[in-house]
Design a protein around this motif. Structure first.
Motif, mmCIF file in Angstrom:
data_model
loop_
_atom_site.group_PDB
_atom_site.id
_atom_site.type_symbol
_atom_site.label_atom_id
_atom_site.label_comp_id
_atom_site.label_asym_id
_atom_site.label_seq_id
_atom_site.Cartn_x
_atom_site.Cartn_y
_atom_site.Cartn_z
ATOM 1 N N VAL B 108 3.549 -29.882 9.802
ATOM 2 C CA VAL B 108 3.998 -29.094 7.877
ATOM 3 C C VAL B 108 4.168 -28.270 7.987
ATOM 4 C CG1 VAL B 108 2.903 -31.900 8.319
ATOM 5 C CG2 VAL B 108 1.213 -30.147 7.358
ATOM 6 N N GLY B 109 3.840 -27.242 8.160
ATOM 7 C CA GLY B 109 3.899 -25.769 7.663
ATOM 8 C C GLY B 109 3.219 -24.867 8.125
ATOM 9 N N GLU B 110 3.355 -23.476 8.193
ATOM 10 C CA GLU B 110 3.051 -22.585 8.466
ATOM 11 C C GLU B 110 2.463 -21.740 7.815
ATOM 12 O OE1 GLU B 110 5.515 -19.501 11.261
ATOM 13 O OE2 GLU B 110 6.262 -21.989 12.245
ATOM 14 N N VAL B 111 1.541 -20.885 7.580
ATOM 15 C CA VAL B 111 0.626 -19.621 6.843
ATOM 16 C C VAL B 111 0.920 -18.895 7.791
ATOM 17 C CG1 VAL B 111 -1.738 -19.047 5.979
ATOM 18 C CG2 VAL B 111 -1.570 -21.251 6.220
ATOM 19 N N ARG B 112 1.960 -17.510 6.970
ATOM 20 C CA ARG B 112 1.723 -16.951 7.622
ATOM 21 C C ARG B 112 1.303 -15.543 6.704
ATOM 22 N NH1 ARG B 112 8.292 -16.295 8.303
ATOM 23 N NH2 ARG B 112 8.454 -16.483 6.188
ATOM 24 N N THR B 113 1.079 -14.748 7.529
ATOM 25 C CA THR B 113 -0.074 -13.487 6.822
ATOM 26 C C THR B 113 -0.052 -13.074 5.726
ATOM 27 O OG1 THR B 113 0.670 -11.736 8.804
ATOM 28 C CG2 THR B 113 -1.439 -12.867 9.145
ATOM 29 N N PHE B 114 1.380 -12.724 5.757
ATOM 30 C CA PHE B 114 2.105 -12.114 4.060
ATOM 31 C C PHE B 114 2.186 -12.882 3.559
ATOM 32 C CE2 PHE B 114 6.471 -13.604 5.242
ATOM 33 C CZ PHE B 114 6.642 -13.116 6.788
ATOM 34 N N ASP B 115 1.513 -14.126 3.321
ATOM 35 C CA ASP B 115 2.308 -14.832 1.837
ATOM 36 C C ASP B 115 0.434 -15.214 2.130
ATOM 37 O OD1 ASP B 115 4.374 -16.062 2.545
ATOM 38 O OD2 ASP B 115 4.072 -17.801 3.683
ATOM 39 N N ILE B 116 -0.039 -14.479 3.102
ATOM 40 C CA ILE B 116 -1.926 -14.440 2.911
ATOM 41 C C ILE B 116 -1.575 -13.568 1.438
ATOM 42 C CG2 ILE B 116 -3.954 -14.552 3.235
ATOM 43 C CD1 ILE B 116 -3.695 -15.786 6.153
ATOM 44 N N VAL B 117 -0.876 -12.178 2.068
ATOM 45 C CA VAL B 117 -1.070 -11.211 1.584
ATOM 46 C C VAL B 117 -0.542 -11.338 0.397
ATOM 47 C CG1 VAL B 117 -0.276 -8.665 1.097
ATOM 48 C CG2 VAL B 117 -0.788 -9.797 3.473
ATOM 49 N N GLU B 118 -0.093 -11.897 -0.178
ATOM 50 C CA GLU B 118 0.714 -12.379 -1.362
ATOM 51 C C GLU B 118 -0.001 -13.029 -2.349
ATOM 52 O OE1 GLU B 118 4.760 -14.076 -0.967
ATOM 53 O OE2 GLU B 118 5.476 -13.724 -3.713
ATOM 54 N N THR B 119 -0.298 -13.442 -1.913
ATOM 55 C CA THR B 119 -1.385 -14.500 -2.463
ATOM 56 C C THR B 119 -2.973 -13.622 -3.242
ATOM 57 O OG1 THR B 119 -1.008 -16.621 -1.104
ATOM 58 C CG2 THR B 119 -3.334 -17.114 -2.614
ATOM 59 N N LEU B 120 -3.408 -13.424 -2.080
ATOM 60 C CA LEU B 120 -4.462 -12.450 -2.334
ATOM 61 C C LEU B 120 -4.075 -11.059 -3.264
ATOM 62 C CD1 LEU B 120 -6.772 -12.209 1.279
ATOM 63 C CD2 LEU B 120 -6.426 -13.784 -0.612
ATOM 64 N N SER B 121 -2.715 -10.429 -2.925
ATOM 65 C CA SER B 121 -2.882 -8.878 -3.894
ATOM 66 C C SER B 121 -2.816 -9.525 -5.441
ATOM 67 C CB SER B 121 -1.784 -8.538 -3.592
ATOM 68 O OG SER B 121 -0.437 -9.076 -3.345
ATOM 69 N N LYS B 122 -2.123 -11.036 -5.485
ATOM 70 C CA LYS B 122 -1.842 -11.612 -7.566
ATOM 71 C C LYS B 122 -3.638 -11.422 -7.939
ATOM 72 C CE LYS B 122 1.936 -15.262 -6.098
ATOM 73 N NZ LYS B 122 2.167 -15.839 -6.434
ATOM 74 N N LEU B 123 -4.378 -11.272 -6.686
ATOM 75 C CA LEU B 123 -5.411 -11.180 -7.647
ATOM 76 C C LEU B 123 -5.779 -9.869 -7.552
ATOM 77 C CD1 LEU B 123 -8.687 -11.685 -8.524
ATOM 78 C CD2 LEU B 123 -8.723 -11.700 -6.289
ATOM 79 N N TYR B 124 -5.330 -8.729 -7.629
ATOM 80 C CA TYR B 124 -5.505 -7.582 -7.181
ATOM 81 C C TYR B 124 -4.944 -6.928 -8.135
ATOM 82 C CZ TYR B 124 -8.367 -6.599 -3.602
ATOM 83 O OH TYR B 124 -9.561 -6.155 -2.235
ATOM 84 N N GLU B 125 -3.210 -7.759 -8.799
ATOM 85 C CA GLU B 125 -2.414 -7.112 -9.564
ATOM 86 C C GLU B 125 -2.355 -8.179 -10.965
ATOM 87 O OE1 GLU B 125 -0.299 -4.645 -9.105
ATOM 88 O OE2 GLU B 125 -1.288 -4.760 -7.199
#
Lengths: 211, 211
Positions: B108-125
């Motif tokens: 039903v989908g794929e988790v891509r590492t740069f999507d994870i980076v985007e999600t995690l880096s939102k916290l940092y930002e």
């Protein structure tokens, strides 16, 4: 933290006049979807991906320079830039790897997205009780039991669900900072709950001191 | 947060009897280094990467099933699992993408590492002053100016360098949570500084109330 601290120094490289057959064998052997193309002084001149190689095979190209992207068309970062520059670039350009240059434009490493994930997720994987331990050490005159009691009170107030100090302690021994942020609904809400606990425990400390 | 919330639902897929020429054209067109191999009911049966394709071209293979990894050899996650399972899997197995399955093993989908980076880096930002704003709203009876004053005092005490409340305010308007963690030397140290500020501002609030 600088780019240098999160980069992978074990990278592969190809030259512009290498055959794409040789390049593909090297990329497969090292499981790399991308590789920098360097001149004979190790300076970055281009970049190829395994998708450029598959196209190259289909279209009967022979050498790396036939299929490569030039340096100007790819994202790159410098080793002494802040690590967050690489994180933002990986996220914005949706690339799996970014070449890292020194001041002479020589390639000294690569930042790969799963290395970034590893670095970022370490933050998430810190257990919440570690934070509370640091807080108890800082707040002289407050015991661990008092902190757990205050935490249980605030949690009951905010969730409307019963929880004892002991249950709260078990919960934070298991849960990570990342889970706590997701559970509370974001970083700001986590801090609001955290400061509410702090306010209660400090108010109790002040009241005790006045007795 | 579940896997479902961070997955990319726009993914490509190939079938086991597709030619590797067709598969390579599809992967290049969508810029995908990896793709799931599905049966005719959209269930995951395997996985190919663009490096399998380059090897396939060199070794004269013809169809996807000749080069694919079987389902049992690849990482996959389920849509209702916690997102951190996918984050940990990406970090541990160093993959660029993880297929996401529903309860019937359909992709039903794929988790891509740069999507994870985007999600995690939102916290940092998140800007640090946003956290302080949330804190001032929670700490009724404490003003923004009092919080900045207390923060400047604690910062002077910890760094030994002069900083005014105004300068501190400018600093947290510019800096992100990620930068603050890196600057203070880690999450626990950030919290220790944060609670020291909280303790001072709350003590002053209590003292004011007693007058």
């Amino acid at each position: 933290m600088n780019v240098k601290e999160i980069m992978d120094t074990e990278f592969i490289a190809v030259s512009a006049n290498m055959t794409i057959i040789e390049a593909s064998i090297k990329m497969e052997a090292h499981k790399r979807f991308t590789t920098p193309v360097l001149d004979n002084r190790k300076r970055l001149i281009g970049w190829i991906t395994s998708l450029d190689v598959t196209r190259g095979f289909r279209e009967n190209h022979k050498i790396v320079s036939d299929i490569m992207h030039s340096k100007n068309d790819i994202v790159h970062v410098y080793e002494n830039e802040p690590a967050r520059i690489a994180v933002l670039a990986a996220s914005k350009h949706k690339v799996v790897s970014i070449p890292v240059l020194d001041s002479e434009d020589k390639v000294v490493g690569e930042v790969r997205t799963f290395d970034i994930v590893e670095t970022l997720s370490k933050l998430y994987e810190i257990k919440v009780y570690k934070i509370f331990e640091a807080v108890v050490n800082e707040l002289k005159g407050v015991t661990w039991e008092e902190l757990m009691e205050a935490s249980a009170i605030i949690t009951r107030r905010e969730t409307g669900k019963p929880v004892t100090a002991k249950e709260y302690e078990q919960r934070i021994k298991k849960s990570t900072f990342g889970e706590a942020i997701w559970a509370t609904g974001g970083l700001e809400k986590f801090f609001v709950g955290f400061i509410a606990i702090g306010e209660l425990v400090i108010a109790r400390k002040v009241a005790k001191a006045r007795k």
